[in-house]
Design a protein around this motif. Structure first.
Motif, short mmCIF file in Angstrom:
data_model
loop_
_atom_site.label_atom_id
_atom_site.label_comp_id
_atom_site.label_asym_id
_atom_site.label_seq_id
_atom_site.Cartn_x
_atom_site.Cartn_y
_atom_site.Cartn_z
N THR A 186 -10.00 -4.39 -18.43
CA THR A 186 -9.55 -5.71 -17.99
C THR A 186 -8.07 -5.71 -17.65
N MET A 187 -7.26 -5.12 -18.51
CA MET A 187 -5.81 -5.08 -18.25
C MET A 187 -5.51 -4.25 -17.01
N SER A 188 -6.21 -3.13 -16.85
CA SER A 188 -6.02 -2.28 -15.67
C SER A 188 -6.41 -3.03 -14.41
N LEU A 189 -7.51 -3.77 -14.47
CA LEU A 189 -7.96 -4.56 -13.32
C LEU A 189 -6.92 -5.61 -12.94
N LEU A 190 -6.38 -6.32 -13.92
CA LEU A 190 -5.40 -7.37 -13.65
C LEU A 190 -4.13 -6.78 -13.04
N HIS A 191 -3.71 -5.63 -13.54
CA HIS A 191 -2.52 -4.98 -12.97
C HIS A 191 -2.78 -4.58 -11.52
N HIS A 192 -3.97 -4.06 -11.26
CA HIS A 192 -4.34 -3.64 -9.91
C HIS A 192 -4.37 -4.84 -8.97
N LEU A 193 -4.96 -5.95 -9.41
CA LEU A 193 -5.04 -7.14 -8.57
C LEU A 193 -3.66 -7.71 -8.26
N ALA A 194 -2.79 -7.69 -9.26
CA ALA A 194 -1.43 -8.18 -9.03
C ALA A 194 -0.74 -7.36 -7.95
N ALA A 195 -0.86 -6.04 -8.07
CA ALA A 195 -0.18 -5.15 -7.12
C ALA A 195 -0.82 -5.18 -5.74
N GLU A 196 -2.16 -5.12 -5.69
CA GLU A 196 -2.86 -5.00 -4.41
C GLU A 196 -2.96 -6.32 -3.66
N GLN A 197 -3.10 -7.42 -4.37
CA GLN A 197 -3.28 -8.72 -3.72
C GLN A 197 -2.03 -9.60 -3.79
N GLY A 198 -0.97 -9.07 -4.39
CA GLY A 198 0.28 -9.83 -4.45
C GLY A 198 0.21 -11.06 -5.34
N LYS A 199 -0.69 -11.05 -6.32
CA LYS A 199 -0.81 -12.18 -7.22
C LYS A 199 0.30 -12.14 -8.28
N ALA A 200 0.71 -13.32 -8.72
CA ALA A 200 1.56 -13.44 -9.90
C ALA A 200 0.63 -13.73 -11.07
N ILE A 201 0.46 -12.76 -11.97
CA ILE A 201 -0.51 -12.90 -13.05
C ILE A 201 0.24 -12.94 -14.38
N LEU A 202 -0.03 -13.99 -15.14
CA LEU A 202 0.59 -14.18 -16.46
C LEU A 202 -0.52 -14.30 -17.49
N LEU A 203 -0.42 -13.54 -18.57
CA LEU A 203 -1.41 -13.62 -19.64
C LEU A 203 -0.73 -13.55 -20.99
N SER A 204 -1.37 -14.18 -21.97
CA SER A 204 -0.91 -14.04 -23.35
C SER A 204 -1.80 -13.02 -24.04
N THR A 205 -1.23 -12.27 -24.96
CA THR A 205 -2.01 -11.23 -25.63
C THR A 205 -1.35 -10.85 -26.95
#
Length: 352
Positions: A186-205
């Motif tokens: 999940t974390m790898s996917l979110l990092h990939h989506l941020a980089a590839e799709q230019g998303k600003a992704i914020l999560l608490s963990t």
């Protein structure tokens, strides 16, 4: 590449204002920036106000003071309909929509564009399909949510947020209910989506190891202290982690990026093969020692391979062992001597 700030706060005060009661301030004077193309992780102990901050940035609860700007506009000036096209939100709670398929759940992300009746046009169906493909769930599109694993459900929820076509995605503890491999995935996917799709992704963990490995930026939140923000590496090298996680009986080791129980450990130099050295270091930490790149105690471990490890203690013979288990037996056998040498070295360094 220039950073593009999607969310900015200025003097932000978060907390609660209840009727007939004094307002409760959780955190004040927050100056934050969330950038497109980056995965940002929010870390903090329970009660630090992480969920309060996320809800305030989403517009779910009002700020007690200061400003939040999204793409240059004040959050308070945006309607709920506008916000639904800007911010995709995934909360901690497990998805209970067991009676619909993965594709149908993702299609709900098109609601801001389809109107009251929610009728999907060809373009909407294409976006739903693309969103499922982006999280590698096309093969499960017809499966009911109740048939999916927790990790698969989380992927579908991320796909739903992608279907909203929002520049910002905010997640509250997205790995809380997942097993170890699903957390990494999940974390790898979110990092990939941020980089590839230019998303600003914020999560608490609470997952410190993964946050350090996968995040482009960390926000460290603690009651009564200024928020500390930066890349994981800069925060570690500056000593921010050591002060942030300071708690009786808990220490943060900047060499390993791990929290450990107990007092600051006795250092032992570890060199050689990186893979073997890493796991030797892991065993040293568990046994009350600290791997070090320098011979701080005069004791050195050389790793030539998992079955070729040597331990050198000055004034004694060199011990050759064939496993980490054997190495730890020798180290524990000479624990007092190693500790005394480290204390002697430390005192000598102070007097220089």
């Amino acid at each position: 590449m220039l950073h593009t700030s999607v969310i900015e706060t200025s003097g932000l005060v978060i907390g609660y204002a209840q009727k007939g009661r004094e307002r409760t301030v959780v955190h004040g004077s927050l100056q934050l920036q969330l950038y497109a193309g980056e995965l940002t992780s929010l870390l903090g102990l329970n009660g630090a106000g992480k969920s309060t901050l996320l809800r305030t940035l989403c517009g779910f609860q009002p700020a007690l003071g200061g400003q939040i700007r999204i793409k240059g506009r004040l959050l308070s000036d945006c309607s709920q309909e506008e916000l639904s096209r800007i911010i995709g939100v995934i909360l901690t709670e497990k998805t209970n929509a067991g009676g619909i398929t993965a594709a149908e759940l993702v299609a709900l992300g098109r609601h801001p564009y389809t109107g009251f009746f929610g009728r999907l046009k060809a373009e909407d169906r294409r976006i739903v399909a693309d969103s499922l493909e982006a999280v590698d769930m096309t093969h499960k599109s017809a499966a009911y949510i109740s048939e999916l694993s927790d990790g698969e459900r989380q992927k579908v929820m991320i796909a739903k947020a992608l279907a909203q076509q929002c520049p910002v995605i905010i997640l509250d503890e997205p790995t809380a209910f997942l097993d170890v491999t699903s957390r990494i995935e999940t974390m790898s996917l979110l990092h990939h989506l941020a980089a590839e799709q230019g998303k600003a992704i914020l999560l608490s963990t609470h997952d410190l190891d993964l946050a350090i490995q996968m995040s482009d930026c960390l926000w460290l939140q603690e009651k009564g202290r200024d928020m500390m923000c930066g890349t994981p590496e800069d925060l570690i090298l500056s000593g921010a982690f050591e002060t942030f996680f300071h708690k009786k009986g808990i220490t943060f080791d900047p060499l390993t990026g791990k929290l450990a129980a107990g007092k600051p450990a006795c250092p032992i130099a570890v060199e050689g093969d990186l893979n073997t050295g890493y796991w030797v270091g892991n065993a040293l930490i568990r046994n009350g020692f600290r791997p070090s790149p320098a011979e701080a105690s005069g004791v050195k471990i050389t790793c030539s391979g998992p079955d070729r490890i040597t331990l050198q203690i000055p004034g004694r013979q060199t011990f050759g062992v064939h496993s980490v288990a054997e190495l730890m037996e020798v180290v524990r056998m000479h624990r007092n001597e190693i500790s005394q040498r480290a204390a002697f070295r430390e005192e000598a360094d102070k007097n220089e």
